[in-house]
Motif scaffolding. Structure first.
Motif, PDB file in Angstrom:
ATOM      1  N   GLU A 189     -22.477  24.534   3.876  1.00 38.57           N
ATOM      2  CA  GLU A 189     -22.635  23.775   2.629  1.00 38.57           C
ATOM      3  C   GLU A 189     -22.156  24.518   1.380  1.00 38.57           C
ATOM      4  O   GLU A 189     -21.715  23.893   0.409  1.00 38.57           O
ATOM      5  N   LEU A 190     -22.277  25.849   1.365  1.00 33.56           N
ATOM      6  CA  LEU A 190     -21.948  26.615   0.157  1.00 33.56           C
ATOM      7  C   LEU A 190     -20.532  26.345  -0.363  1.00 33.56           C
ATOM      8  O   LEU A 190     -20.329  26.221  -1.572  1.00 33.56           O
ATOM      9  N   PRO A 191     -19.506  26.253   0.555  1.00 35.15           N
ATOM     10  CA  PRO A 191     -18.143  25.985   0.043  1.00 35.15           C
ATOM     11  C   PRO A 191     -18.076  24.716  -0.807  1.00 35.15           C
ATOM     12  O   PRO A 191     -17.305  24.652  -1.776  1.00 35.15           O
ATOM     13  N   PHE A 192     -18.872  23.694  -0.469  1.00 35.71           N
ATOM     14  CA  PHE A 192     -18.807  22.442  -1.218  1.00 35.71           C
ATOM     15  C   PHE A 192     -19.538  22.567  -2.556  1.00 35.71           C
ATOM     16  O   PHE A 192     -19.178  21.889  -3.526  1.00 35.71           O
ATOM     17  N   PHE A 193     -20.592  23.414  -2.607  1.00 38.52           N
ATOM     18  CA  PHE A 193     -21.239  23.683  -3.898  1.00 38.52           C
ATOM     19  C   PHE A 193     -20.264  24.414  -4.818  1.00 38.52           C
ATOM     20  O   PHE A 193     -20.194  24.128  -6.014  1.00 38.52           O
ATOM     21  N   LEU A 194     -19.518  25.383  -4.247  1.00 42.55           N
ATOM     22  CA  LEU A 194     -18.565  26.138  -5.061  1.00 42.55           C
ATOM     23  C   LEU A 194     -17.424  25.250  -5.565  1.00 42.55           C
ATOM     24  O   LEU A 194     -16.888  25.467  -6.650  1.00 42.55           O
ATOM     25  N   ALA A 195     -17.050  24.276  -4.726  1.00 42.45           N
ATOM     26  CA  ALA A 195     -15.936  23.384  -5.097  1.00 42.45           C
ATOM     27  C   ALA A 195     -16.462  22.023  -5.553  1.00 42.45           C
ATOM     28  O   ALA A 195     -15.822  20.989  -5.344  1.00 42.45           O
ATOM     29  N   TYR A 196     -17.652  22.020  -6.184  1.00 42.40           N
ATOM     30  CA  TYR A 196     -18.288  20.753  -6.564  1.00 42.40           C
ATOM     31  C   TYR A 196     -17.407  19.885  -7.477  1.00 42.40           C
ATOM     32  O   TYR A 196     -17.297  18.668  -7.273  1.00 42.40           O
ATOM     33  N   PRO A 197     -16.745  20.459  -8.480  1.00 42.50           N
ATOM     34  CA  PRO A 197     -15.876  19.608  -9.331  1.00 42.50           C
ATOM     35  C   PRO A 197     -14.774  18.916  -8.532  1.00 42.50           C
ATOM     36  O   PRO A 197     -14.470  17.744  -8.742  1.00 42.50           O
ATOM     37  N   LYS A 198     -14.155  19.678  -7.632  1.00 43.27           N
ATOM     38  CA  LYS A 198     -13.097  19.089  -6.800  1.00 43.27           C
ATOM     39  C   LYS A 198     -13.659  17.986  -5.911  1.00 43.27           C
ATOM     40  O   LYS A 198     -13.014  16.959  -5.671  1.00 43.27           O
ATOM     41  N   LEU A 199     -14.880  18.217  -5.386  1.00 43.23           N
ATOM     42  CA  LEU A 199     -15.506  17.215  -4.532  1.00 43.23           C
ATOM     43  C   LEU A 199     -15.773  15.936  -5.310  1.00 43.23           C
ATOM     44  O   LEU A 199     -15.568  14.819  -4.821  1.00 43.23           O
ATOM     45  N   SER A 200     -16.204  16.097  -6.580  1.00 43.81           N
ATOM     46  CA  SER A 200     -16.450  14.924  -7.428  1.00 43.81           C
ATOM     47  C   SER A 200     -15.157  14.165  -7.696  1.00 43.81           C
ATOM     48  O   SER A 200     -15.116  12.927  -7.672  1.00 43.81           O
ATOM     49  N   GLU A 201     -14.087  14.936  -7.955  1.00 44.40           N
ATOM     50  CA  GLU A 201     -12.789  14.293  -8.181  1.00 44.40           C
ATOM     51  C   GLU A 201     -12.328  13.527  -6.935  1.00 44.40           C
ATOM     52  O   GLU A 201     -11.764  12.436  -7.021  1.00 44.40           O
ATOM     53  N   LEU A 202     -12.575  14.131  -5.755  1.00 40.79           N
ATOM     54  CA  LEU A 202     -12.185  13.479  -4.510  1.00 40.79           C
ATOM     55  C   LEU A 202     -12.916  12.153  -4.329  1.00 40.79           C
ATOM     56  O   LEU A 202     -12.313  11.127  -3.962  1.00 40.79           O
ATOM     57  N   VAL A 203     -14.245  12.155  -4.610  1.00 40.10           N
ATOM     58  CA  VAL A 203     -15.030  10.924  -4.481  1.00 40.10           C
ATOM     59  C   VAL A 203     -14.506   9.861  -5.455  1.00 40.10           C
ATOM     60  O   VAL A 203     -14.362   8.677  -5.105  1.00 40.10           O
ATOM     61  N   LYS A 204     -14.209  10.304  -6.686  1.00 40.03           N
ATOM     62  CA  LYS A 204     -13.694   9.362  -7.685  1.00 40.03           C
ATOM     63  C   LYS A 204     -12.371   8.736  -7.220  1.00 40.03           C
ATOM     64  O   LYS A 204     -12.165   7.520  -7.325  1.00 40.03           O
ATOM     65  N   GLN A 205     -11.483   9.611  -6.676  1.00 39.96           N
ATOM     66  CA  GLN A 205     -10.185   9.124  -6.196  1.00 39.96           C
ATOM     67  C   GLN A 205     -10.364   8.133  -5.038  1.00 39.96           C
ATOM     68  O   GLN A 205      -9.712   7.083  -4.978  1.00 39.96           O
ATOM     69  N   LEU A 206     -11.263   8.472  -4.115  1.00 34.74           N
ATOM     70  CA  LEU A 206     -11.493   7.592  -2.959  1.00 34.74           C
ATOM     71  C   LEU A 206     -12.012   6.234  -3.406  1.00 34.74           C
ATOM     72  O   LEU A 206     -11.616   5.182  -2.872  1.00 34.74           O
ATOM     73  N   LYS A 207     -12.934   6.235  -4.378  1.00 35.06           N
ATOM     74  CA  LYS A 207     -13.480   4.964  -4.859  1.00 35.06           C
ATOM     75  C   LYS A 207     -12.420   4.146  -5.575  1.00 35.06           C
ATOM     76  O   LYS A 207     -12.360   2.912  -5.440  1.00 35.06           O
ATOM     77  N   GLU A 208     -11.564   4.835  -6.363  1.00 35.80           N
ATOM     78  CA  GLU A 208     -10.478   4.115  -7.031  1.00 35.80           C
ATOM     79  C   GLU A 208      -9.520   3.503  -5.999  1.00 35.80           C
ATOM     80  O   GLU A 208      -9.069   2.363  -6.154  1.00 35.80           O
ATOM     81  N   GLU A 209      -9.218   4.276  -4.969  1.00 32.64           N
ATOM     82  CA  GLU A 209      -8.333   3.752  -3.916  1.00 32.64           C
ATOM     83  C   GLU A 209      -8.979   2.559  -3.217  1.00 32.64           C
ATOM     84  O   GLU A 209      -8.321   1.552  -2.903  1.00 32.64           O
ATOM     85  N   GLU A 210     -10.297   2.683  -2.974  1.00 33.61           N
ATOM     86  CA  GLU A 210     -11.006   1.582  -2.319  1.00 33.61           C
ATOM     87  C   GLU A 210     -10.999   0.338  -3.211  1.00 33.61           C
ATOM     88  O   GLU A 210     -10.741  -0.782  -2.740  1.00 33.61           O
ATOM     89  N   ASP A 211     -11.276   0.520  -4.531  1.00 37.84           N
ATOM     90  CA  ASP A 211     -11.244  -0.612  -5.461  1.00 37.84           C
ATOM     91  C   ASP A 211      -9.862  -1.230  -5.526  1.00 37.84           C
ATOM     92  O   ASP A 211      -9.703  -2.462  -5.599  1.00 37.84           O
ATOM     93  N   PHE A 212      -8.835  -0.356  -5.478  1.00 35.28           N
ATOM     94  CA  PHE A 212      -7.453  -0.842  -5.536  1.00 35.28           C
ATOM     95  C   PHE A 212      -7.132  -1.725  -4.326  1.00 35.28           C
ATOM     96  O   PHE A 212      -6.547  -2.800  -4.457  1.00 35.28           O
ATOM     97  N   HIS A 213      -7.557  -1.248  -3.129  1.00 31.34           N
ATOM     98  CA  HIS A 213      -7.315  -2.039  -1.919  1.00 31.34           C
ATOM     99  C   HIS A 213      -8.068  -3.366  -1.972  1.00 31.34           C
ATOM    100  O   HIS A 213      -7.512  -4.430  -1.625  1.00 31.34           O
ATOM    101  N   VAL A 214      -9.342  -3.298  -2.412  1.00 28.11           N
ATOM    102  CA  VAL A 214     -10.141  -4.528  -2.498  1.00 28.11           C
ATOM    103  C   VAL A 214      -9.521  -5.491  -3.510  1.00 28.11           C
ATOM    104  O   VAL A 214      -9.441  -6.708  -3.282  1.00 28.11           O
ATOM    105  N   SER A 215      -9.043  -4.953  -4.647  1.00 31.61           N
ATOM    106  CA  SER A 215      -8.427  -5.796  -5.683  1.00 31.61           C
ATOM    107  C   SER A 215      -7.191  -6.493  -5.154  1.00 31.61           C
ATOM    108  O   SER A 215      -6.963  -7.684  -5.431  1.00 31.61           O
ATOM    109  N   ASN A 216      -6.389  -5.746  -4.397  1.00 32.39           N
ATOM    110  CA  ASN A 216      -5.174  -6.348  -3.829  1.00 32.39           C
ATOM    111  C   ASN A 216      -5.505  -7.481  -2.868  1.00 32.39           C
ATOM    112  O   ASN A 216      -4.858  -8.533  -2.862  1.00 32.39           O
ATOM    113  N   VAL A 217      -6.524  -7.232  -2.050  1.00 28.82           N
ATOM    114  CA  VAL A 217      -6.925  -8.284  -1.103  1.00 28.82           C
ATOM    115  C   VAL A 217      -7.459  -9.499  -1.859  1.00 28.82           C
ATOM    116  O   VAL A 217      -7.118 -10.652  -1.562  1.00 28.82           O
ATOM    117  N   LEU A 218      -8.306  -9.221  -2.862  1.00 27.84           N
ATOM    118  CA  LEU A 218      -8.913 -10.310  -3.631  1.00 27.84           C
ATOM    119  C   LEU A 218      -7.838 -11.095  -4.399  1.00 27.84           C
ATOM    120  O   LEU A 218      -7.863 -12.332  -4.483  1.00 27.84           O
TER     121      LEU A 218
END
Length: 669
Positions: free
Chosen positions: A302-331
């Protein structure tokens, strides 16, 4: 079976219609066919097999794609290249016809089998006709005839009628000859019918007395037996370990008590305090071990993810944006295909195309995100959810829990150091140190043995339960099998039939082997140049091993025979077997004389071939039969041919002579 003729129509290198006449007479039983390598001899042999047995010739049960591929490879390539207009007026453009006579229902019948292949339209289609005594038979009669043919003259027996020089040379090895004689005897004396009967009876027993249920039960029974054996072995090993552990535990407990008593006598009340300290040390070490494992696991996972917490947050944000983008295209896609005219009419309004387009644009505006997103990860829902869970677990509460564990571990370490220091201060007295050390050793050993003994007892309990359950299952299966066995009414009778069949085969074989010994001895004596060399050939009816006896009834070492003499021996045995069977067999001999010297060749063509069979088809090269041998075989030859392959035309021509050889004129003056 006697082959009368074979007609090859655009087969292999035989372009057009080609006829080979195999009719023989009483004193002329040989058909001589000459041809160099590649002239079409192999095609001729394959055509005989194919004409008689069709798919069975290639090991197929029915006409299949693979069988048709085999047939296509046999068709004449020149004719296949012709245009459809050139061949549409010809019937049976590609065909094999074999004419022969065969005894059926105690009557000789003249039969023709015609196999033809229609190559247009593709794929190739096969047609089979059977003409019996000049009349084409019906489909039902055709099936009956092929069934009789496969029984009276099966493909395996036909293969035994094909001989080539390599095969005969191979049979000079005693083991190979014995094995070959065993197979030939089985086929030629129809003993294979009894063997097939035994096989069918065994299959019947398997099917009637061994139902699917029984087969499954027997498999389960064998599996349970193996599992029981394994479990019992494990139980025995565990009980041995238990006994050994108990003995060792008792010994260490006694020794611990002895040392403890000595220490109590000499150390007084100090012992009780020391024992409490030691127990607390043991508890602390256990707690610290558990805490250290938790901390190490946190650092590794777990420690590596605590150390890279900002990057992990950015990754989650990117994944959600990609998911919203895919859903928007379908909709957006679904909105574009919405039947807005029907929806509006359902609520009682009228619209035009522009209003419908505006409605769709409004829906897109309020429901769909129009921002462009660069697709970086394109993760699946499962992969994205794992990342979300990881971010959720990477929180301050988790970090504080680990910090508390580290602080607790440090506190325990401090307490441990203090307790150990107390023990060291107390143990500085030399008169107690040795006893204390002994008590620690025995106490540690007792604890270890008690844990081991507890584990062993649990394993014994588990394995005993497993054995009890397996025994119950085994008894149940045995009872079910017993019930099935009671329903077998024909089992014993079928076994008796099999035993009688084996006895009959054995007696029949013994009688036939006596005839084989007589005929083989007679022919071998005629063929071999050494006179008065042998008296008799003996054949063991059990394993078909050969013994050659001289006139002193002593065994002759077969290794002293030359290669040619061994080949003559093999041919004599084969001839003796054929003579004993009294069967009409067409024998096809390919390059039979290649490895023999001139004297042995002359013996075969003048002494063996005239008696070898009612019909001998001899395939030979120009180097195998010379002028002298040709003159020796000419008197018993009914027909002779030469297969001439024209490489420029890529076709074989059948000529009515044997390499242009003619008998020399005898000068009577």
């Amino acid at each position: 079976m006697i082959i009368k003729s074979i007609t090859l129509n655009n087969i292999g290198p035989y372009e057009g219609k080609n006829i080979l006449d195999f009719n023989t007479k009483d004193n002329k039983n040989t058909i001589l066919i000459g041809g160099k390598n590649g002239s079409g001899k192999t095609t001729f042999l394959n055509s005989v097999r194919l004409a008689l047995y069709g798919p069975l010739a290639y090991g197929f049960k029915t006409v299949s794609k693979d069988y048709i591929k085999k047939v296509q490879s046999l068709l004449n390539s020149n004719s296949l290249k012709k245009q459809y207009d050139d061949i549409k007026d010809h019937e049976e453009q590609f065909s094999i016809r074999i004419d022969f006579s065969i005894i059926q229902d105690f009557t000789r019948n003249n039969v023709a089998i015609i196999r033809s292949w229609d190559v247009d339209p593709f794929p190739v289609k096969e047609k089979v006709s059977v003409i019996k005594n000049g009349i084409e038979v019906s489909e039902v009669e055709k099936d009956k005839f092929f069934s009789h043919l496969r029984t009276s003259f099966p493909p395996s027996l036909l293969e035994l009628c094909f001989f080539d020089g390599e095969e005969i040379s191979h049979l000079t090895d005693e083991d190979h000859l014995s094995h070959y004689l065993q197979i030939l005897s089985s086929k030629i004396f129809n003993l294979d019918l009894f063997q097939n009967l035994e096989s069918d009876l065994n299959d019947y027993l398997d099917q009637s007395s061994k139902s699917k249920e029984q087969s499954k039960l027997e498999e389960e029974k064998n599996s349970v037996e193996e599992e029981l054996k394994r479990a019992i072995r494990v139980l025995e090993e565990l009980k041995t370990d238990e006994e050994s552990t108990i003995n060792e535990l008792e010994y260490n407990q006694v020794r611990y008590k002895e040392v403890k008593n000595d220490f109590a006598v000499h150390g007084g009340l100090a012992y009780e305090e020391r024992d409490k300290i030691q127990n607390r040390i043991n508890d602390i070490e256990g707690d610290r071990k558990h805490l250290n494992e938790k901390i190490k696991e946190f650092i590794a996972m777990e420690l590596p993810f605590f150390l890279a917490y900002p990057k992990l947050s950015e990754l989650v944000k990117q994944l959600k944006e990609e998911e919203d983008f895919h859903v928007s295209n379908v909709l957006k896609e679904k909105i574009q295909h919405l039947p807005t005219d029907e929806l509006v009419k359902n609520i009682g309004l009228n619209t035009n195309d522009e209003q419908e387009a505006a409605l769709k644009d409004s829906l897109v505006k309020y429901l769909v995100s129009t921002e462009e997103v660069d697709i970086v990860h394109n993760a699946s829902k499962t992969e994205a959810q794992q990342v979300y869970s990881l971010l959720q677990n990477t929180n301050l509460e988790r970090l504080q829990m680990i910090i508390r564990s580290i602080e607790e571990n440090q506190e325990l370490l401090n307490e441990l150091q203090e307790l150990r220091q107390k023990l060291r201060d107390n143990d500085d007295s030399p008169e107690f140190s040795e006893m204390i050390e002994s008590m620690e050793v025995f106490n540690h050993k007792v604890s270890e043995l008690e844990i081991n003994l507890s584990t062993i007892k649990e394993e014994i309990h588990e394995i005993q339960n497993e054995i009890d359950e397996s025994n119950r299952k085994y008894e149940k299966i045995k009872q079910q099998l017993h019930n099935i066995q009671k329903t077998k009414s024909s089992f014993e009778q079928s076994q008796k039939v099999i035993q009688i069949s084996k006895k009959f085969q054995k007696q029949q074989l013994r009688n036939k082997i006596k005839d084989i010994e007589y005929f083989s001895t007679k022919m071998f004596k005629d063929l071999i140049r050494k006179k008065e060399f042998i008296k008799y050939i003996k054949i063991n009816p059990e394993d078909f091993t050969l013994t050659i006896l001289d006139f002193n009834n002593e065994e002759i070492n077969k290794d002293i025979l030359s290669a040619g003499e061994k080949e003559l021996l093999a041919l004599s045995i084969i001839w003796g077997t054929i003579m004993s069977s009294k069967k009409e067999l067409p024998l096809i001999l390919d390059t039979l004389l290649g490895r023999l010297d001139n004297e042995h060749k002359h013996s075969i063509v003048t002494k063996l071939l005239p008696k070898f069979g009612v019909q001998n088809i001899v395939l030979s090269t120009d180097s195998e039969i010379d002028q002298k041998l040709y003159e020796g075989i000419k008197d018993t030859t009914a027909n002779e041919y030469t297969l001439n392959y024209d490489s420029s035309l890529r076709k074989t021509k059948i000529e009515h002579h044997f390499f242009n050889l003619v008998p020399r004129k005898v000068n009577l003056s």
